[in-house]
Scaffold this motif. Structure first.
Motif, PDB file in Angstrom:
ATOM      1  N   ARG A 294       0.768  -1.313  -0.025  1.00 31.92           N
ATOM      2  CA  ARG A 294       0.056  -0.071  -0.145  1.00 31.92           C
ATOM      3  C   ARG A 294       0.894   1.113   0.170  1.00 31.92           C
ATOM      4  N   PHE A 341      -6.097   0.665  -4.271  1.00 30.14           N
ATOM      5  CA  PHE A 341      -6.560   0.544  -2.930  1.00 30.14           C
ATOM      6  C   PHE A 341      -7.308  -0.600  -2.630  1.00 30.14           C
ATOM      7  N   GLY A 342      -8.652  -0.721  -3.576  1.00 37.26           N
ATOM      8  CA  GLY A 342      -9.432  -2.141  -3.289  1.00 37.26           C
ATOM      9  C   GLY A 342      -8.644  -3.321  -3.586  1.00 37.26           C
ATOM     10  N   VAL A 343      -7.834  -3.306  -4.523  1.00 39.35           N
ATOM     11  CA  VAL A 343      -7.013  -4.307  -5.113  1.00 39.35           C
ATOM     12  C   VAL A 343      -6.164  -4.902  -3.799  1.00 39.35           C
ATOM     13  N   THR A 344      -5.370  -3.740  -3.523  1.00 39.35           N
ATOM     14  CA  THR A 344      -4.340  -4.183  -2.396  1.00 39.35           C
ATOM     15  C   THR A 344      -4.923  -4.626  -1.130  1.00 39.35           C
ATOM     16  N   SER A 345      -6.301  -3.926  -0.445  1.00 37.21           N
ATOM     17  CA  SER A 345      -6.713  -4.578   0.446  1.00 37.21           C
ATOM     18  C   SER A 345      -7.273  -5.964   0.360  1.00 37.21           C
ATOM     19  N   ALA A 346      -7.825  -6.293  -0.792  1.00 35.48           N
ATOM     20  CA  ALA A 346      -8.232  -7.715  -1.110  1.00 35.48           C
ATOM     21  C   ALA A 346      -6.986  -8.691  -1.140  1.00 35.48           C
ATOM     22  N   ASN A 349      -6.342  -9.215   2.443  1.00 32.48           N
ATOM     23  CA  ASN A 349      -7.345 -10.240   3.102  1.00 32.48           C
ATOM     24  C   ASN A 349      -7.130 -11.477   2.754  1.00 32.48           C
TER      25      ASN A 349
END
Length: 454
Positions: A294, A341-346, A349
């Motif tokens: 990130r 951001f959405g991909v990195t957080s996924a 997880n």
């Protein structure tokens, strides 16, 4: 002439040597294990997988070094004649040219741009990915150790299986000889009508003969299969002449360690546990690396660009730039941020979920491995005691058979009693041999479950 005679002599000697039968190679169990470990392609495959994992670590570590990107090409640019001002003046004049959209021909154009940079700070990306790559190497090493343990176990199974089948076959063939002698004696008595034997005696012996023949054929098949398997495992080849050093199968020594010590050793040294620990280290590092993705990368380096068109005048004005002629070079310190951001957080997880799954797998292994070791230990103890008692039973059955044959020869025993004695001796002795093999494999399994490689 001397040379021709010598050549013929050497050729004749070579033919004679080739005609000699190949000498059989005799090996003991330890030699068979060492040969199998050296020859097993599965082990060599795992070794190369480890080398590939090392390559991944080197790739990660290489990302901390200098990086070079460059682009060069040769193309076409608009041709320009004259200088900066109208009427072709280059350094003097009053009115700049305004014919930039006019076509006056083409010029060759050579272009080069490059960047030479080195990461200064990556917020732990390289370090965490490096730890994950090292954990992957340790994981592959655990797989190699597990494969080596399987090879040792398979070699012992082939070796002990061959000894068991060979001893069983030799024993049953001896029983066949004794039974054939009894059958011939009964047939002779019936033919001479001495009254010492009955037709039912012959039938009883012939029934026993059929059962013995079946087991002889089976033991021969297992003997060949086991020896062929040993040849393949040791790398000797199916066409080789391979023999084993042991004259007969013997029970191995019972392990001296207590069950609790076996269980403790298995939790520490078993390849699967080492793989789990390596996998957990790798997963933890991977989670940290995904979180670091990130963040941006801080770097330093040199970037530059060069353009050249032979049919255009070069401009030296500091405020004007000709994209087809000129260039520059500068040291830089910069920040590069490339994150969705959405991909990195996924991805974080996903890595976290895989880590949790591995934690649950470890919990199951910690509970299940001691039970598995305990099961193998109990089987080893049971078969150790069983083969000892069966040895006494087989010895008694042999004495029973010898006494029955002696009484039969003296006319004091019926043939059906002799058949019973032979069948019971055959059953007791073959069961003893089978139990010794089972016990030896129980000990081998116990060694494999505790990570012992020998």
């Amino acid at each position: 002439m001397i040379r021709n005679a010598l050549t013929r002599t050497l050729l004749a000697a070579g033919v004679l040597l080739a005609a000699l039968p190949a000498q059989a190679e005799t090996i003991n169990l330890q030699q068979a294990v060492e040969m199998s470990l050296a020859a097993d392609p599965r082990i060599k495959e795992r070794e190369q997988v480890i080398e590939a994992a090392r390559g991944m670590l080197q790739e990660v570590q290489g990302n901390a070094g200098w990086r070079m990107s460059a682009n060069a090409f040769v193309g076409l640019a608009p041709k320009v004649e004259g200088g900066f001002y109208q009427d072709g003046n280059t350094y003097s004049g009053t009115t700049p040219r305004s014919d930039g959209n006019s076509f006056n021909g083409v010029s060759d154009w050579t272009h080069l741009d490059f960047a030479l940079i080195k990461p200064l700070f990556t917020f732990g990306k390289i370090e965490r990915y490096g730890e994950a790559a090292q954990g992957n190497i340790d994981l592959k090493r655990g797989e190699l150790k597990q494969t080596r343990g399987d090879t040792v176990y398979d070699t012992k199974r082939a070796y002990f299986g061959y000894l068991t089948a060979r001893d069983t076959r030799v024993f049953l063939e001896d029983m066949q000889g004794r039974l054939n002698w009894a059958i011939e004696s009964v047939e002779r008595n019936l033919e001479e009508e001495t009254g010492e034997s009955r037709q039912s005696d012959l039938y009883a012996l012939q029934t026993a003969k059929g059962m013995l023949a079946k087991y002889v054929h089976q033991s021969r098949a297992v003997e060949k299969i086991s020896l062929d398997g040993l040849k393949v495992l040791t790398g000797a080849g199916l066409k080789s002449e391979l023999t084993v050093a042991d004259a007969r199968i013997e029970p191995v020594a019972f392990p001296q360690l207590e069950l609790a010590e076996f269980q403790s050793r298995a939790l520490l040294e078993r390849p699967e546990m080492q793989q789990l620990e390596a996998g957990l280290r790798a997963r933890r590092a991977l989670v940290a690396a995904k979180k670091a993705d990130r963040m941006p990368d801080v770097y330093a380096g040199v970037i530059g660009q060069f353009n050249y068109a032979s049919q255009r005048e070069r401009l030296d004005n500091p405020y004007l730039n000709d994209p087809f002629n000129g260039g520059g070079l500068t040291p830089v310190v910069g920040v590069k941020w490339d994150s969705v951001f959405g991909v990195t957080s996924a991805r974080v997880n996903q890595a976290q979920a895989e880590l949790e799954a591995l934690n649950h797998k470890k919990a199951f292994a910690v509970a299940g491995i001691p039970f598995e070791v305990g099961e193998a230990y109990a089987n080893a103890r049971a078969n150790h005691d069983s083969q000892r008692d069966l040895a006494e039973g087989a010895a008694a059955a042999r004495r029973w058979m010898v006494a029955s044959l002696a009484d039969f020869s003296a006319g004091l025993e019926s043939a059906d009693k002799v058949a019973d004695a032979i069948k019971n001796y055959a059953l007791a002795q073959t069961e003893y041999l089978r139990t010794v093999n089972d016990y030896n494999m129980n000990v081998a399994q116990l060694a494999r479950l505790t990570g012992e490689l020998r």
